[in-house]
Enzyme design. Sequence first.
Site, PDB file in Angstrom:
ATOM      1  N   ASP A 187     -13.281  20.340  25.686  1.00  0.00           N
ATOM      2  CA  ASP A 187     -12.555  21.364  25.324  1.00  0.00           C
ATOM      3  C   ASP A 187     -13.127  22.587  25.685  1.00  0.00           C
ATOM      4  O   ASP A 187     -13.188  23.582  24.591  1.00  0.00           O
ATOM      5  CB  ASP A 187     -12.342  21.314  24.067  1.00  0.00           C
ATOM      6  CG  ASP A 187     -11.139  21.987  23.451  1.00  0.00           C
ATOM      7  OD1 ASP A 187     -10.293  22.460  24.149  1.00  0.00           O
ATOM      8  OD2 ASP A 187     -10.997  22.270  22.218  1.00  0.00           O
ATOM      9  N   LEU A 188     -13.745  22.589  26.900  1.00  0.00           N
ATOM     10  CA  LEU A 188     -14.230  23.981  27.371  1.00  0.00           C
ATOM     11  C   LEU A 188     -13.305  25.188  27.378  1.00  0.00           C
ATOM     12  O   LEU A 188     -12.523  24.812  28.353  1.00  0.00           O
ATOM     13  CB  LEU A 188     -15.019  23.670  28.498  1.00  0.00           C
ATOM     14  CG  LEU A 188     -15.792  24.867  29.367  1.00  0.00           C
ATOM     15  CD1 LEU A 188     -17.299  24.872  28.157  1.00  0.00           C
ATOM     16  CD2 LEU A 188     -16.646  24.511  30.504  1.00  0.00           C
TER      17      LEU A 188
END
Length: 222
Positions: free
Chosen positions: A106-107
């Site tokens: 979930d960058l």
Amino acid sequence: ALAAEAKAADDVARLEREAAARAEEKARQRAEESHATAEASPLSPNASLDKELLLVTEYMSRGSLRDLLSNPNFPLDPEMSLPLIRDILSGMRFLHAADPPIVHGDLKCANVLVDDNYRAKISDFGLSAKRNVAAIGTPFWMAPELLEGGLISTQSDVYSFGVTLWELMTHKIPYDNVKQPTAEITKMVRNGTLRPDCSEGLDPELSRVMDRCWSQVPGQRP
């Protein structure tokens, strides 16, 4: 008179001893209460294993990178932005160099924290994994294969990095100018017909990096 003075002195001494004894007893009780609280804390070495585990991290005084990008006074110049990019890259390389590799999952700028010296560190590892799992993340940062229900991978992190790089350089949220429902936007991303807009004067070299990062084919990403 002397006897009265002696008695008064004895009374004062007795009162002082009693006061000291009460203070000592209160201090002992506070110590016992503090010890009991520490043993009950999830952060204590004596904490029960059935307690919720917590992750203690460094305090990053400037909050998330998304917070900074939403501040109109935050500069766009490379002198400020490039060190942040390098820090994000270093963090991602560290995760991917693990054996087995750790996929963040979930960058995005909201999951990058910044300290007083404008050094960045990746945070929010709630979706991280050491093994292949089903699609996770935030839709507008997710790789096409994840939107199709595929498995997360280091390549899907690279795709998210490309979108995060665009977000950092433009200060914008991906696809905020696309007048379509979210479902239609994600469909176009899945089909490879939509990516963030790089036509707004971005550095050509960085634009090429972004294009490679969000390649439709995972194996063609850096």
